[in-house]
Scaffold this motif. Structure first.
Motif, PDB file in Angstrom:
ATOM      1  N   ILE A 195      87.456 -25.874 -71.051  1.00  0.00           N
ATOM      2  CA  ILE A 195      87.238 -25.199 -72.331  1.00  0.00           C
ATOM      3  C   ILE A 195      86.859 -23.749 -72.060  1.00  0.00           C
ATOM      4  CG2 ILE A 195      85.945 -25.228 -74.504  1.00  0.00           C
ATOM      5  CD1 ILE A 195      85.290 -28.205 -73.871  1.00  0.00           C
ATOM      6  N   PHE A 196      87.562 -22.831 -72.699  1.00  0.00           N
ATOM      7  CA  PHE A 196      87.346 -21.417 -72.485  1.00  0.00           C
ATOM      8  C   PHE A 196      86.721 -20.738 -73.700  1.00  0.00           C
ATOM      9  CE2 PHE A 196      90.895 -22.409 -69.665  1.00  0.00           C
ATOM     10  CZ  PHE A 196      90.562 -21.720 -68.503  1.00  0.00           C
ATOM     11  N   ASP A 197      85.809 -19.831 -73.436  1.00  0.00           N
ATOM     12  CA  ASP A 197      85.518 -18.781 -74.397  1.00  0.00           C
ATOM     13  C   ASP A 197      86.756 -17.888 -74.443  1.00  0.00           C
ATOM     14  OD1 ASP A 197      83.949 -16.813 -75.950  1.00  0.00           O
ATOM     15  OD2 ASP A 197      83.996 -15.661 -74.083  1.00  0.00           O
ATOM     16  N   TRP A 198      86.832 -17.017 -75.441  1.00  0.00           N
ATOM     17  CA  TRP A 198      88.007 -16.143 -75.546  1.00  0.00           C
ATOM     18  C   TRP A 198      87.678 -14.695 -75.170  1.00  0.00           C
ATOM     19  CZ3 TRP A 198      93.001 -16.425 -75.353  1.00  0.00           C
ATOM     20  CH2 TRP A 198      93.776 -15.361 -75.772  1.00  0.00           C
TER      21      TRP A 198
ATOM     22  N   LYS B  65      93.464 -31.295 -70.337  1.00  0.00           N
ATOM     23  CA  LYS B  65      93.368 -30.730 -71.673  1.00  0.00           C
ATOM     24  C   LYS B  65      92.753 -29.326 -71.566  1.00  0.00           C
ATOM     25  CE  LYS B  65      94.916 -34.076 -74.301  1.00  0.00           C
ATOM     26  NZ  LYS B  65      96.134 -33.886 -75.148  1.00  0.00           N
ATOM     27  N   VAL B  66      93.276 -28.410 -72.357  1.00  0.00           N
ATOM     28  CA  VAL B  66      92.813 -27.025 -72.344  1.00  0.00           C
ATOM     29  C   VAL B  66      92.438 -26.633 -73.766  1.00  0.00           C
ATOM     30  CG1 VAL B  66      93.345 -24.655 -71.670  1.00  0.00           C
ATOM     31  CG2 VAL B  66      94.418 -26.555 -70.454  1.00  0.00           C
ATOM     32  N   ALA B  67      91.255 -26.070 -73.934  1.00  0.00           N
ATOM     33  CA  ALA B  67      90.752 -25.766 -75.274  1.00  0.00           C
ATOM     34  C   ALA B  67      90.036 -24.424 -75.294  1.00  0.00           C
ATOM     35  CB  ALA B  67      89.816 -26.870 -75.753  1.00  0.00           C
ATOM     36  N   ILE B  68      89.773 -23.947 -76.500  1.00  0.00           N
ATOM     37  CA  ILE B  68      89.001 -22.718 -76.728  1.00  0.00           C
ATOM     38  C   ILE B  68      87.818 -23.042 -77.610  1.00  0.00           C
ATOM     39  CG2 ILE B  68      88.977 -20.483 -77.921  1.00  0.00           C
ATOM     40  CD1 ILE B  68      91.876 -20.103 -77.151  1.00  0.00           C
ATOM     41  N   ALA B  69      86.660 -22.494 -77.259  1.00  0.00           N
ATOM     42  CA  ALA B  69      85.465 -22.515 -78.114  1.00  0.00           C
ATOM     43  C   ALA B  69      84.993 -21.071 -78.206  1.00  0.00           C
ATOM     44  CB  ALA B  69      84.389 -23.411 -77.520  1.00  0.00           C
TER      45      ALA B  69
ATOM     46  N   MET C 254      80.915 -26.984 -81.311  1.00  0.00           N
ATOM     47  CA  MET C 254      82.327 -26.775 -80.978  1.00  0.00           C
ATOM     48  C   MET C 254      82.729 -27.624 -79.780  1.00  0.00           C
ATOM     49  SD  MET C 254      83.237 -22.740 -81.629  1.00  0.00           S
ATOM     50  CE  MET C 254      81.719 -21.969 -81.052  1.00  0.00           C
ATOM     51  N   LEU C 255      81.886 -27.644 -78.757  1.00  0.00           N
ATOM     52  CA  LEU C 255      82.180 -28.446 -77.570  1.00  0.00           C
ATOM     53  C   LEU C 255      82.194 -29.933 -77.907  1.00  0.00           C
ATOM     54  CD1 LEU C 255      80.030 -26.642 -74.840  1.00  0.00           C
ATOM     55  CD2 LEU C 255      82.410 -26.240 -75.473  1.00  0.00           C
ATOM     56  N   GLN C 256      81.258 -30.365 -78.737  1.00  0.00           N
ATOM     57  CA  GLN C 256      81.205 -31.769 -79.123  1.00  0.00           C
ATOM     58  C   GLN C 256      82.466 -32.179 -79.870  1.00  0.00           C
ATOM     59  OE1 GLN C 256      78.389 -33.974 -78.323  1.00  0.00           O
ATOM     60  NE2 GLN C 256      80.161 -35.313 -78.681  1.00  0.00           N
ATOM     61  N   GLN C 257      82.925 -31.336 -80.776  1.00  0.00           N
ATOM     62  CA  GLN C 257      84.140 -31.642 -81.531  1.00  0.00           C
ATOM     63  C   GLN C 257      85.353 -31.759 -80.611  1.00  0.00           C
ATOM     64  OE1 GLN C 257      84.274 -28.507 -84.468  1.00  0.00           O
ATOM     65  NE2 GLN C 257      82.998 -29.644 -85.916  1.00  0.00           N
ATOM     66  N   ILE C 258      85.406 -30.895 -79.608  1.00  0.00           N
ATOM     67  CA  ILE C 258      86.542 -30.904 -78.688  1.00  0.00           C
ATOM     68  C   ILE C 258      86.558 -32.190 -77.857  1.00  0.00           C
ATOM     69  CG2 ILE C 258      87.519 -29.808 -76.628  1.00  0.00           C
ATOM     70  CD1 ILE C 258      86.531 -27.102 -77.879  1.00  0.00           C
TER      71      ILE C 258
ATOM     72  N   MET D 140      82.982 -25.853 -69.231  1.00  0.00           N
ATOM     73  CA  MET D 140      83.078 -24.676 -70.079  1.00  0.00           C
ATOM     74  C   MET D 140      83.180 -23.438 -69.192  1.00  0.00           C
ATOM     75  SD  MET D 140      82.929 -23.285 -73.135  1.00  0.00           S
ATOM     76  CE  MET D 140      82.881 -21.551 -73.597  1.00  0.00           C
ATOM     77  N   VAL D 141      84.003 -22.484 -69.577  1.00  0.00           N
ATOM     78  CA  VAL D 141      84.155 -21.226 -68.846  1.00  0.00           C
ATOM     79  C   VAL D 141      83.799 -20.081 -69.780  1.00  0.00           C
ATOM     80  CG1 VAL D 141      85.706 -19.757 -67.509  1.00  0.00           C
ATOM     81  CG2 VAL D 141      86.054 -22.251 -67.528  1.00  0.00           C
ATOM     82  N   GLY D 142      82.833 -19.241 -69.384  1.00  0.00           N
ATOM     83  CA  GLY D 142      82.428 -18.155 -70.269  1.00  0.00           C
ATOM     84  C   GLY D 142      81.836 -16.967 -69.536  1.00  0.00           C
TER      85      GLY D 142
END
Length: 225
Positions: free
Chosen positions: A10-13, A107-111, A149-153, A166-168
């Motif tokens: 999961i990435f920050d943007w 899986k790849v996501a954004i938070a 956000m992380l929980q929803q993902i 998480m990556v930030g």
């Protein structure tokens, strides 16, 4: 050494995959000026990158009332999306990293703290929409450092916090991950100083996306539902 295998990254943007700091600061300063609030310095303005827009404005201008925050938010959004002439682009290595992850089967996501409208527009502009299985903004959840956000993902993918990383680049990212007991990777090429990020004990830290990609590709496994 951490040898955990992750099924979801999961990435920050902003400040993590997108080098957008200068445009964000210019937009905040524009919104303040045209809403009648003091224009803060570059360094003061950038410290809130990562928060939702309303929360960021209130953090910078705690005396602002609801109408003032709304006025600034509208000015910020209009300037950022339609009028800013400050360049922004993905950090070097971003697309190669995302391509590697997609090909690996994780899986790849954004938070992100961006608005839904802002995230959708910039993803379309850079052509990155297809790399992400899910994206979350404060429109659907809550601002960082809430872990919602992380929980929803992970709920969407049927995973636990232990299965994801998480990556930030900000302490808000670090706090969000810690609040859900999720591993976090710190990037020093973004907004907050590495010294601050390290106080949250990330599993690793990197100065660029190339070296992080080399580390990460040995610590991922295909998603299994």
């Amino acid at each position: 050494m951490n040898k955990k295998k992750y099924q979801c990254v999961i990435f920050d943007w902003d400040g993590t995959l997108m080098d957008s700091e200068a445009r964000i600061v210019a937009s905040i300063q524009y919104a303040a000026k045209h809403s009648g609030y003091p224009v803060l310095s570059y360094d003061e303005s950038k410290r809130i990158i990562g928060l939702s827009l309303d929360k960021a404005i209130y953090t910078l201008y705690p005396d602002a009332d609801e109408s003032g925050i709304e006025m600034m938010a509208q000015g910020y959004t209009e300037y950022f999306l339609n009028h800013a002439n400050v360049d922004m682009r993905p950090f070097e290595g971003a697309e190669a990293l995302l391509s590697m992850l997609k090909q690996s089967g994780v899986k790849v996501a954004i938070a992100t703290g961006k608005s839904r409208r802002g995230l959708n527009q910039v993803l379309a502009e850079v052509g990155f929409e297809g790399y992400f299985d899910m994206t979350r903004t404060p429109v659907e959840a809550e601002s960082k450092p809430s872990p919602l956000m992380l929980q929803q993902i992970i709920d969407e993918f049927g995973l636990s916090a232990n299965d994801a990383v998480m990556v930030g680049d900000t302490e808000f990212d670090m706090q969000m991950a810690k609040n859900i007991n999720m591993d976090v990777i710190a990037l020093s090429h973004g907004v907050h100083d590495l010294e601050v990020l390290m106080t949250y004990e990330p599993v690793s830290y990197f100065d660029d996306l190339f070296t992080m990609s080399d580390w990460l590709k040995h610590r991922i496994i295909p998603y299994s539902d």
